[in-house]
Design a protein around this motif. Structure first.
Motif, PDB file in Angstrom:
ATOM      1  N   THR A 244       0.833  -1.200   0.000  1.00 13.31           N
ATOM      2  CA  THR A 244       0.000   0.000   0.000  1.00 13.31           C
ATOM      3  C   THR A 244       0.866   1.247   0.000  1.00 13.31           C
ATOM      4  O   THR A 244       1.846   1.333   0.744  1.00 13.31           O
ATOM      5  CB  THR A 244      -0.933   0.029   1.230  1.00 13.31           C
ATOM      6  N   THR A 245       0.513   2.198  -0.859  1.00 14.91           N
ATOM      7  CA  THR A 245       1.175   3.501  -0.881  1.00 14.91           C
ATOM      8  C   THR A 245       0.129   4.571  -0.592  1.00 14.91           C
ATOM      9  O   THR A 245      -1.055   4.391  -0.882  1.00 14.91           O
ATOM     10  CB  THR A 245       1.867   3.760  -2.231  1.00 14.91           C
ATOM     11  N   LEU A 411      -5.451   9.354   0.789  1.00 13.41           N
ATOM     12  CA  LEU A 411      -5.722   8.334  -0.218  1.00 13.41           C
ATOM     13  C   LEU A 411      -4.796   7.151   0.019  1.00 13.41           C
ATOM     14  O   LEU A 411      -3.623   7.336   0.364  1.00 13.41           O
ATOM     15  CB  LEU A 411      -5.483   8.879  -1.627  1.00 13.41           C
ATOM     16  N   ALA A 412      -5.301   5.944  -0.163  1.00 12.97           N
ATOM     17  CA  ALA A 412      -4.493   4.728  -0.024  1.00 12.97           C
ATOM     18  C   ALA A 412      -4.677   3.868  -1.263  1.00 12.97           C
ATOM     19  O   ALA A 412      -5.816   3.575  -1.657  1.00 12.97           O
ATOM     20  CB  ALA A 412      -4.896   3.950   1.225  1.00 12.97           C
ATOM     21  N   LEU A 413      -3.568   3.485  -1.871  1.00 16.61           N
ATOM     22  CA  LEU A 413      -3.615   2.597  -3.036  1.00 16.61           C
ATOM     23  C   LEU A 413      -2.920   1.293  -2.678  1.00 16.61           C
ATOM     24  O   LEU A 413      -1.699   1.248  -2.493  1.00 16.61           O
ATOM     25  CB  LEU A 413      -2.922   3.230  -4.246  1.00 16.61           C
ATOM     26  N   ILE A 420       2.675  -4.536 -10.508  1.00 12.76           N
ATOM     27  CA  ILE A 420       2.850  -3.080 -10.499  1.00 12.76           C
ATOM     28  C   ILE A 420       4.059  -2.715  -9.643  1.00 12.76           C
ATOM     29  O   ILE A 420       4.127  -3.087  -8.460  1.00 12.76           O
ATOM     30  CB  ILE A 420       1.583  -2.392  -9.958  1.00 12.76           C
ATOM     31  N   ASP A 421       4.984  -1.985 -10.216  1.00 10.78           N
ATOM     32  CA  ASP A 421       6.151  -1.518  -9.472  1.00 10.78           C
ATOM     33  C   ASP A 421       5.806  -0.240  -8.711  1.00 10.78           C
ATOM     34  O   ASP A 421       4.802   0.423  -8.987  1.00 10.78           O
ATOM     35  CB  ASP A 421       7.322  -1.250 -10.421  1.00 10.78           C
ATOM     36  N   VAL A 426       2.964   4.886  -7.451  1.00  9.14           N
ATOM     37  CA  VAL A 426       3.039   6.265  -6.968  1.00  9.14           C
ATOM     38  C   VAL A 426       2.568   7.234  -8.047  1.00  9.14           C
ATOM     39  O   VAL A 426       1.819   8.179  -7.769  1.00  9.14           O
ATOM     40  CB  VAL A 426       4.474   6.599  -6.515  1.00  9.14           C
ATOM     41  N   THR A 427       2.983   7.005  -9.290  1.00  4.31           N
ATOM     42  CA  THR A 427       2.554   7.864 -10.396  1.00  4.31           C
ATOM     43  C   THR A 427       1.039   7.820 -10.564  1.00  4.31           C
ATOM     44  O   THR A 427       0.390   8.855 -10.775  1.00  4.31           O
ATOM     45  CB  THR A 427       3.219   7.423 -11.711  1.00  4.31           C
ATOM     46  N   PHE A 428       0.475   6.634 -10.460  1.00  2.79           N
ATOM     47  CA  PHE A 428      -0.970   6.461 -10.574  1.00  2.79           C
ATOM     48  C   PHE A 428      -1.692   7.286  -9.509  1.00  2.79           C
ATOM     49  O   PHE A 428      -2.661   8.003  -9.801  1.00  2.79           O
ATOM     50  CB  PHE A 428      -1.306   4.977 -10.432  1.00  2.79           C
ATOM     51  N   LEU A 429      -1.231   7.194  -8.262  1.00  5.14           N
ATOM     52  CA  LEU A 429      -1.882   7.909  -7.170  1.00  5.14           C
ATOM     53  C   LEU A 429      -1.714   9.420  -7.324  1.00  5.14           C
ATOM     54  O   LEU A 429      -2.637  10.194  -7.010  1.00  5.14           O
ATOM     55  CB  LEU A 429      -1.328   7.432  -5.831  1.00  5.14           C
TER      56      LEU A 429
END
Length: 446
Positions: A244-245, A411-413, A420-421, A426-429
């Motif tokens: 999770t990021t 937000l939590a992804l 997924i690297d 991080v870019t997505f979020l």
């Protein structure tokens, strides 16, 4: 001639279920199309209707597990409806009419535009049977499904104006009353929170019924849906490398847009502009920008998906469901809002269809409506990622060297690190954060 009532096929992955409740009793005369029982599976709860008219004989009791194709009752078509009794004033055609109206009215459980007559109990209609003039005991005339709903919601059925035959209180009457109570209790401060904090609040789940005096523990069998949820969550943890990021987003721009255009939006579309349509659009935008997230692993292959069907987690009294909003890239905000509201209502009313829960590429879960500040959501496997939304709170942030208060959300992804690297995650979020803080990006696709 007797017609067998069999458990219908519910989909390739469903082989059995629990016969949750009967809406009729053995010996009752049922009409073709009348709802006769509820079946609860590991995915949905559905209602079954009589295929013919006649006298029904029940062969399987409520709460028993049944197989697909199993005979649970028979209907004797040669039998006719019994003569109308003056003592109880009940007619079988009345049963059919009430059940039909119950099916039709069940879809209005979350309608905020009900008439005042629905909200005020009608004691005459509740206490007097239409034909015999006798007082009806609401508790004694509850169907198994209605009784279960009353226990789960805590609604006092003696205060309800039943819409069923002879003033009988139905399951839908109870669900509507529970929703009205929640709405009236929260209506005053809910609009205030929406204006000031931009976060729509939902009332907490009803408290469970109190245990009997002297009992230290109670036990009940897990429902098929709860068992499936437990199995699914464990499988997701065991079959993926989940990580999770986190990030945070300033909700000021979205809240300002909603406040500016809310009245015109409601007038045009008949629904409110919520936050979920913004986040659904933002997720779609991010999936296009980072296509590595819009994929899944099947065996030794990576399957890239070129469509944008987004799942939206919905909490129900039976457990969590994730209906899927289709083709989000092709829908506007109003269409997405209507889809979410419709699916959420169908899920809570037990009328969701199997097809509504299948085929999503990504899931959004909003724990903020319950007050959650931060969480690590579990992915909806085999989907590769899930976005967790949280409560909006005024927090101190530094902007242009000054400390100011802004409505902020964490937000939590959570994502499958096998696919997924960290860079893509991080870019997505960040793409989601940018789209929410500057919604104009959604218009220009930047």
């Amino acid at each position: 001639m007797a017609t067998e009532v069999k458990v219908p096929a519910m989909g390739e992955s469903i082989s059995s279920g629990i016969l949750a409740a009967w809406h009729v009793k053995s010996g009752d005369y049922v009409e073709e199309g009348q709802t006769i029982y509820e079946l609860e599976t590991d995915k949905i709860t559905s209602e079954a209707n009589a295929e013919v008219s006649g006298v029904i004989t029940i062969e399987v009791e409520a709460d028993e597990e049944v197989e697909i194709g199993q005979v649970v009752a028979t209907i004797d078509e040669s039998a006719s409806a019994g003569p109308k009794s003056e003592s109880d004033g009940e007619s079988e055609s009345g049963t059919s009419a009430s059940d039909d109206s119950e099916d039709k009215e069940g879809g209005s459980g979350e309608d905020d535009n009900r008439s005042d007559s629905e909200e005020q109990p009608n004691k005459d209609g509740q206490e007097l049977a239409a034909s015999g003039g006798k007082k009806v005991d609401p508790e004694a005339t509850l169907s198994p499904a209605a009784r279960k709903a009353a226990e789960e919601t805590g609604v006092d059925v003696s205060k309800l104006n039943g819409s069923g035959k002879d003033g009988r209180v139905t399951k839908d009457d109870i669900l509507k009353a529970a929703e009205k109570a929640d709405s009236s209790q929260k209506s005053g401060d809910r609009s205030q929170r929406t204006d000031d904090r931009g976060q729509k609040s939902e009332s907490p789940a009803p408290a469970p019924s109190a245990p009997k005096s002297g009992e230290r523990e109670t036990r009940k069998k897990m429902s098929p849906l709860r068992k499936k949820i437990a199995e699914h969550l464990v499988n997701a943890s065991q079959q993926s490398a989940m990580l999770t990021t986190f990030n945070e987003v300033d909700m000021s721009a979205v809240m300002k847009l909603r406040k500016t255009h809310q009245d015109a939006f409601v007038e045009r579309h008949g629904i409110k502009l919520g936050f979920m349509s913004f986040f659904t659009k933002a997720v779609t935008h991010a999936l296009k920008a980072v296509p590595e997230v819009n994929a899944r692993i099947e065996g030794n292959e990576v399957v890239s998906q070129h469509y944008y069907d987004i799942g939206v987690a919905v909490g129900t009294d039976k457990g969590l469901m994730v209906p899927v909003v289709r083709e989000c890239d092709q829908k506007d905000f109003a269409q997405i809002e209507k889809d979410i509201i419709g699916y959420a209502k169908a899920a809570r009313d037990g009328k969701i269809q199997m097809s509504d829960l299948q085929g999503g590429v990504f899931t959004i879960s909003n724990g903020g409506i319950y007050g959650s500040m931060l969480s690590t959501p579990i992915i909806n496997f085999p989907q590769p990622a899930i976005l967790g939304l949280h409560n909006i709170q005024q927090r101190a942030v530094v902007i242009d060297g000054e400390v100011v208060a802004r409505p902020m959300m964490y937000l939590a992804l959570s994502y499958d690190h096998r696919l997924i690297d960290g860079k893509e995650a991080v870019t997505f979020l960040v793409k989601i954060k940018e789209a929410i803080e500057d919604p104009a990006r959604l218009l220009f696709g930047i």
